[in-house]
Scaffold this motif. Structure first.
Motif, PDB file in Angstrom:
ATOM      1  N   ARG A  60      28.959  22.577  26.368  1.00  0.00           N
ATOM      2  CA  ARG A  60      28.328  23.076  27.590  1.00  0.00           C
ATOM      3  C   ARG A  60      26.990  23.699  27.221  1.00  0.00           C
ATOM      4  NH1 ARG A  60      32.220  26.927  30.510  1.00  0.00           N
ATOM      5  NH2 ARG A  60      32.046  28.008  28.546  1.00  0.00           N
ATOM      6  N   LYS A  61      25.969  23.386  28.016  1.00  0.00           N
ATOM      7  CA  LYS A  61      24.634  23.918  27.780  1.00  0.00           C
ATOM      8  C   LYS A  61      23.936  24.030  29.123  1.00  0.00           C
ATOM      9  CE  LYS A  61      20.473  23.068  25.043  1.00  0.00           C
ATOM     10  NZ  LYS A  61      19.828  22.207  24.040  1.00  0.00           N
ATOM     11  N   VAL A  90      24.386  28.965  25.831  1.00  0.00           N
ATOM     12  CA  VAL A  90      23.564  28.417  24.761  1.00  0.00           C
ATOM     13  C   VAL A  90      24.507  28.056  23.610  1.00  0.00           C
ATOM     14  CG1 VAL A  90      21.687  28.877  23.143  1.00  0.00           C
ATOM     15  CG2 VAL A  90      21.618  29.861  25.447  1.00  0.00           C
ATOM     16  N   PRO A  91      24.703  26.756  23.356  1.00  0.00           N
ATOM     17  CA  PRO A  91      25.583  26.349  22.267  1.00  0.00           C
ATOM     18  C   PRO A  91      24.867  26.446  20.912  1.00  0.00           C
ATOM     19  CG  PRO A  91      24.755  24.415  23.380  1.00  0.00           C
ATOM     20  CD  PRO A  91      24.211  25.608  24.114  1.00  0.00           C
ATOM     21  N   TYR A  92      25.651  26.777  19.888  1.00  0.00           N
ATOM     22  CA  TYR A  92      25.095  26.854  18.543  1.00  0.00           C
ATOM     23  C   TYR A  92      26.211  26.592  17.541  1.00  0.00           C
ATOM     24  CZ  TYR A  92      27.168  31.524  18.067  1.00  0.00           C
ATOM     25  OH  TYR A  92      28.045  32.582  17.990  1.00  0.00           O
ATOM     26  N   GLU A  98      24.095  31.775  31.644  1.00  0.00           N
ATOM     27  CA  GLU A  98      23.516  30.672  30.874  1.00  0.00           C
ATOM     28  C   GLU A  98      24.319  30.550  29.592  1.00  0.00           C
ATOM     29  OE1 GLU A  98      19.744  28.274  29.652  1.00  0.00           O
ATOM     30  OE2 GLU A  98      19.607  29.850  31.136  1.00  0.00           O
ATOM     31  N   GLU A 154      29.526  29.271  21.482  1.00  0.00           N
ATOM     32  CA  GLU A 154      28.703  29.494  22.674  1.00  0.00           C
ATOM     33  C   GLU A 154      28.278  30.956  22.755  1.00  0.00           C
ATOM     34  OE1 GLU A 154      30.777  26.434  25.869  1.00  0.00           O
ATOM     35  OE2 GLU A 154      31.060  28.578  26.109  1.00  0.00           O
TER      36      GLU A 154
END
Length: 130
Positions: A3-4, A64-66, A62, A122
């Motif tokens: 998910r992003k 933000v995937p990492y 929001e 995430e």
């Protein structure tokens, strides 16, 4: 699934959150949501949208995937569906020589790995003061 982007909770369920000309919309591909006021988006028959006000949302955020490689944080740039690889990017100069990265733009580094070799994490940031 990675998910992003922006998401919102509405009626106890998570939806993608999009905006256009200061109007907010929930987005889904689930046809059964037509009973909840979602309408098919013109030009994209498989996408359904529903106009909402921010007051109707239980939560907006929001994602933000990492991932972490060798102790270094990499942002998920995108996934190449044709070869099954994910592009990971960092601007940490100390990663060079420790991880097999390539130069990417100005002062950034990139590495591509098979999706099944990456543990996705995430980070969530609240939107609109929620």
């Amino acid at each position: 699934m990675i998910r992003k982007g922006r998401f919102a909770m509405w009626n106890g369920k998570e939806y993608a959150l999009v905006s256009y000309q200061r109007q907010y919309y929930l987005q889904t591909e689930e046809v059964c949501e037509e009973r909840n006021g979602f309408e098919r988006m013109s030009g994209k028959e498989h996408v359904l949208i529903r106009s909402v006000s921010l007051k109707e949302l239980q939560e907006a955020y929001e994602i933000v995937p990492y991932t972490m490689l060798e102790g270094y944080r990499f942002a998920v740039e995108g996934i190449n569906q044709s070869n099954g690889k994910v592009a990971l990017v960092t601007n940490n100069p100390f990663v060079k020589g420790k991880v097999d990265v390539q130069p990417y733009g100005s002062l950034e580094y990139i590495i591509e790995l098979p999706v099944d070799q990456v543990d996705f994490l995430e980070e969530r940031f609240p939107l609109y003061g929620m």
